[in-house]
Design a protein around this motif. Structure first.
Motif, PDB file in Angstrom:
ATOM      1  N   ARG A  39       0.857  -1.197   0.000  1.00  0.00           N
ATOM      2  CA  ARG A  39       0.000   0.000   0.000  1.00  0.00           C
ATOM      3  C   ARG A  39       0.889   1.241   0.000  1.00  0.00           C
ATOM      4  NH1 ARG A  39      -5.078   1.369   2.908  1.00  0.00           N
ATOM      5  NH2 ARG A  39      -5.617   3.381   1.971  1.00  0.00           N
ATOM      6  N   VAL A  40       0.553   2.202  -0.843  1.00  0.00           N
ATOM      7  CA  VAL A  40       1.331   3.427  -0.977  1.00  0.00           C
ATOM      8  C   VAL A  40       0.767   4.537  -0.097  1.00  0.00           C
ATOM      9  CG1 VAL A  40       2.075   5.218  -2.613  1.00  0.00           C
ATOM     10  CG2 VAL A  40       2.028   2.817  -3.320  1.00  0.00           C
ATOM     11  N   ASP A  41      -0.554   4.613  -0.004  1.00  0.00           N
ATOM     12  CA  ASP A  41      -1.176   5.663   0.801  1.00  0.00           C
ATOM     13  C   ASP A  41      -1.576   5.103   2.160  1.00  0.00           C
ATOM     14  OD1 ASP A  41      -3.167   4.031  -0.207  1.00  0.00           O
ATOM     15  OD2 ASP A  41      -4.599   5.645  -0.489  1.00  0.00           O
ATOM     16  N   GLU A  42      -2.280   5.914   2.947  1.00  0.00           N
ATOM     17  CA  GLU A  42      -2.667   5.505   4.299  1.00  0.00           C
ATOM     18  C   GLU A  42      -4.160   5.690   4.487  1.00  0.00           C
ATOM     19  OE1 GLU A  42      -0.307   7.665   7.102  1.00  0.00           O
ATOM     20  OE2 GLU A  42       1.576   6.871   6.332  1.00  0.00           O
ATOM     21  N   GLY A  43      -4.632   5.202   5.627  1.00  0.00           N
ATOM     22  CA  GLY A  43      -6.035   5.359   5.972  1.00  0.00           C
ATOM     23  C   GLY A  43      -6.846   4.166   5.536  1.00  0.00           C
ATOM     24  N   PRO A  44      -8.172   4.256   5.706  1.00  0.00           N
ATOM     25  CA  PRO A  44      -9.024   3.144   5.311  1.00  0.00           C
ATOM     26  C   PRO A  44      -8.989   2.941   3.792  1.00  0.00           C
ATOM     27  CG  PRO A  44     -10.341   4.989   6.158  1.00  0.00           C
ATOM     28  CD  PRO A  44      -8.904   5.367   6.291  1.00  0.00           C
ATOM     29  N   VAL A  45      -9.171   1.701   3.373  1.00  0.00           N
ATOM     30  CA  VAL A  45      -9.235   1.419   1.935  1.00  0.00           C
ATOM     31  C   VAL A  45     -10.503   2.057   1.388  1.00  0.00           C
ATOM     32  CG1 VAL A  45      -9.460  -0.398   0.205  1.00  0.00           C
ATOM     33  CG2 VAL A  45      -7.912  -0.716   2.142  1.00  0.00           C
ATOM     34  N   ARG A  46     -10.350   2.791   0.296  1.00  0.00           N
ATOM     35  CA  ARG A  46     -11.461   3.516  -0.322  1.00  0.00           C
ATOM     36  C   ARG A  46     -11.102   3.755  -1.781  1.00  0.00           C
ATOM     37  NH1 ARG A  46      -7.762   6.209   1.920  1.00  0.00           N
ATOM     38  NH2 ARG A  46      -7.039   8.244   1.309  1.00  0.00           N
ATOM     39  N   PRO A  47     -12.069   4.130  -2.608  1.00  0.00           N
ATOM     40  CA  PRO A  47     -11.705   4.498  -3.978  1.00  0.00           C
ATOM     41  C   PRO A  47     -10.610   5.571  -3.945  1.00  0.00           C
ATOM     42  CG  PRO A  47     -14.061   4.262  -3.817  1.00  0.00           C
ATOM     43  CD  PRO A  47     -13.517   4.160  -2.410  1.00  0.00           C
ATOM     44  N   GLY A  48      -9.582   5.338  -4.729  1.00  0.00           N
ATOM     45  CA  GLY A  48      -8.411   6.214  -4.727  1.00  0.00           C
ATOM     46  C   GLY A  48      -7.218   5.624  -3.997  1.00  0.00           C
ATOM     47  N   SER A  49      -7.438   4.596  -3.156  1.00  0.00           N
ATOM     48  CA  SER A  49      -6.324   3.937  -2.476  1.00  0.00           C
ATOM     49  C   SER A  49      -5.388   3.333  -3.522  1.00  0.00           C
ATOM     50  CB  SER A  49      -6.832   2.842  -1.540  1.00  0.00           C
ATOM     51  OG  SER A  49      -7.588   3.397  -0.485  1.00  0.00           O
ATOM     52  N   THR A  50      -4.078   3.331  -3.225  1.00  0.00           N
ATOM     53  CA  THR A  50      -3.091   2.867  -4.204  1.00  0.00           C
ATOM     54  C   THR A  50      -2.109   1.864  -3.607  1.00  0.00           C
ATOM     55  OG1 THR A  50      -1.732   4.813  -3.714  1.00  0.00           O
ATOM     56  CG2 THR A  50      -3.176   4.952  -5.637  1.00  0.00           C
ATOM     57  N   TRP A  51      -1.630   0.972  -4.483  1.00  0.00           N
ATOM     58  CA  TRP A  51      -0.660  -0.062  -4.129  1.00  0.00           C
ATOM     59  C   TRP A  51       0.400  -0.145  -5.217  1.00  0.00           C
ATOM     60  CZ3 TRP A  51      -5.814  -0.266  -3.475  1.00  0.00           C
ATOM     61  CH2 TRP A  51      -6.319  -0.639  -2.230  1.00  0.00           C
ATOM     62  N   ARG A  52       1.633  -0.425  -4.819  1.00  0.00           N
ATOM     63  CA  ARG A  52       2.699  -0.719  -5.774  1.00  0.00           C
ATOM     64  C   ARG A  52       2.810  -2.237  -5.852  1.00  0.00           C
ATOM     65  NH1 ARG A  52       5.459   2.415  -8.148  1.00  0.00           N
ATOM     66  NH2 ARG A  52       5.420   4.068  -6.591  1.00  0.00           N
ATOM     67  N   ASN A  53       2.533  -2.771  -7.035  1.00  0.00           N
ATOM     68  CA  ASN A  53       2.516  -4.213  -7.253  1.00  0.00           C
ATOM     69  C   ASN A  53       3.730  -4.596  -8.087  1.00  0.00           C
ATOM     70  OD1 ASN A  53       1.803  -6.637  -9.080  1.00  0.00           O
ATOM     71  ND2 ASN A  53       0.267  -6.755  -7.472  1.00  0.00           N
ATOM     72  N   THR A  54       4.506  -5.542  -7.584  1.00  0.00           N
ATOM     73  CA  THR A  54       5.639  -6.085  -8.329  1.00  0.00           C
ATOM     74  C   THR A  54       5.261  -7.482  -8.777  1.00  0.00           C
ATOM     75  OG1 THR A  54       7.182  -4.814  -6.974  1.00  0.00           O
ATOM     76  CG2 THR A  54       8.093  -6.661  -8.233  1.00  0.00           C
ATOM     77  N   SER A  55       5.328  -7.697 -10.090  1.00  0.00           N
ATOM     78  CA  SER A  55       4.958  -8.988 -10.665  1.00  0.00           C
ATOM     79  C   SER A  55       6.147  -9.595 -11.398  1.00  0.00           C
ATOM     80  CB  SER A  55       3.803  -8.826 -11.663  1.00  0.00           C
ATOM     81  OG  SER A  55       2.660  -8.371 -11.002  1.00  0.00           O
ATOM     82  N   HIS A  56       6.118 -10.917 -11.463  1.00  0.00           N
ATOM     83  CA  HIS A  56       7.131 -11.657 -12.212  1.00  0.00           C
ATOM     84  C   HIS A  56       6.423 -12.388 -13.342  1.00  0.00           C
ATOM     85  CE1 HIS A  56      11.053 -13.526 -12.694  1.00  0.00           C
ATOM     86  NE2 HIS A  56      10.406 -14.648 -12.945  1.00  0.00           N
ATOM     87  N   PHE A  57       6.893 -12.164 -14.572  1.00  0.00           N
ATOM     88  CA  PHE A  57       6.249 -12.767 -15.733  1.00  0.00           C
ATOM     89  C   PHE A  57       7.291 -12.989 -16.821  1.00  0.00           C
ATOM     90  CE2 PHE A  57       3.930 -12.263 -19.795  1.00  0.00           C
ATOM     91  CZ  PHE A  57       3.067 -13.321 -19.668  1.00  0.00           C
ATOM     92  N   ARG A  58       7.375 -14.226 -17.280  1.00  0.00           N
ATOM     93  CA  ARG A  58       8.302 -14.600 -18.351  1.00  0.00           C
ATOM     94  C   ARG A  58       9.738 -14.184 -18.050  1.00  0.00           C
ATOM     95  NH1 ARG A  58       6.473 -13.677 -24.233  1.00  0.00           N
ATOM     96  NH2 ARG A  58       7.662 -15.580 -24.459  1.00  0.00           N
ATOM     97  N   GLY A  59      10.153 -14.390 -16.795  1.00  0.00           N
ATOM     98  CA  GLY A  59      11.520 -14.106 -16.412  1.00  0.00           C
ATOM     99  C   GLY A  59      11.830 -12.646 -16.127  1.00  0.00           C
ATOM    100  N   ARG A  60      10.817 -11.794 -16.199  1.00  0.00           N
ATOM    101  CA  ARG A  60      11.026 -10.369 -15.961  1.00  0.00           C
ATOM    102  C   ARG A  60      10.167  -9.902 -14.794  1.00  0.00           C
ATOM    103  NH1 ARG A  60      11.306  -6.927 -21.272  1.00  0.00           N
ATOM    104  NH2 ARG A  60      12.725  -5.812 -19.913  1.00  0.00           N
ATOM    105  N   THR A  61      10.651  -8.867 -14.134  1.00  0.00           N
ATOM    106  CA  THR A  61       9.908  -8.258 -13.048  1.00  0.00           C
ATOM    107  C   THR A  61       9.437  -6.881 -13.500  1.00  0.00           C
ATOM    108  OG1 THR A  61      11.249  -9.429 -11.427  1.00  0.00           O
ATOM    109  CG2 THR A  61      10.068  -7.516 -10.643  1.00  0.00           C
ATOM    110  N   SER A  62       8.181  -6.557 -13.161  1.00  0.00           N
ATOM    111  CA  SER A  62       7.671  -5.228 -13.506  1.00  0.00           C
ATOM    112  C   SER A  62       6.838  -4.686 -12.349  1.00  0.00           C
ATOM    113  CB  SER A  62       6.842  -5.266 -14.788  1.00  0.00           C
ATOM    114  OG  SER A  62       5.686  -6.045 -14.599  1.00  0.00           O
ATOM    115  N   ASP A  63       6.816  -3.376 -12.253  1.00  0.00           N
ATOM    116  CA  ASP A  63       6.041  -2.684 -11.225  1.00  0.00           C
ATOM    117  C   ASP A  63       4.893  -1.941 -11.869  1.00  0.00           C
ATOM    118  OD1 ASP A  63       7.578  -3.346  -8.928  1.00  0.00           O
ATOM    119  OD2 ASP A  63       9.065  -1.839  -9.488  1.00  0.00           O
TER     120      ASP A  63
END
Length: 146
Positions: A39-63
């Protein structure tokens, strides 16, 4: 664009399923492609809340930076973006009984620039990831509900 649709039955009341899935940081528990989601922001989860997601796909990592766009009693929509792709996770919920929820999950990916050329070659791998979500998500939610 690639669209993956899956239906799942979850042994948990609808409001608890939504409460679990509205915290996108939990994708680490049910999405086989997610390595980390914070989670990037704070407070209760609500529309507008943001997360930085790191994924691994086909040998590569992306955010991707994901944002909760819609939070209704029976629907969640998250949109993640980076310079290569826009990903949308659209989840719709329906109570089958007081203790059972049906989830319709639609994941879509729209590639940008030269990455668009790879779209036809990536469809099968994203279908495989969709199968992994179908295997993992109901169990992860059911564990939360216990």
């Amino acid at each position: 664009m690639i669209v993956v649709r899956r239906n799942m039955v979850i042994a948990c009341p609808l409001d608890e399923v939504v409460a679990y899935l509205e915290d996108f940081g939990r994708t680490e528990q049910w999405d086989p492609g997610t390595v980390r989601c914070v989670r990037v922001d704070e407070g209760p989860v609500r529309p507008g809340s943001t997360w930085r997601n790191t994924s691994h796909f086909r040998g590569r990592t992306s955010d991707l930076l994901y944002r909760l766009e819609t939070r209704d009693p029976a629907r969640l929509v998250f949109v993640g973006k980076n310079s290569t792709v826009t990903a949308t996770d659209d989840m719709r919920f329906e109570a089958r009984s007081p203790a059972v929820t049906e989830l319709t999950y639609v994941g879509s990916l729209r590639f940008h620039g030269l990455a668009k050329l790879a779209t036809p070659f990536l469809r099968a791998e994203f279908e495989r990831l969709g199968d992994g979500v179908t295997e993992r998500l109901p169990a992860a939610v059911a564990q939360y509900c216990r």
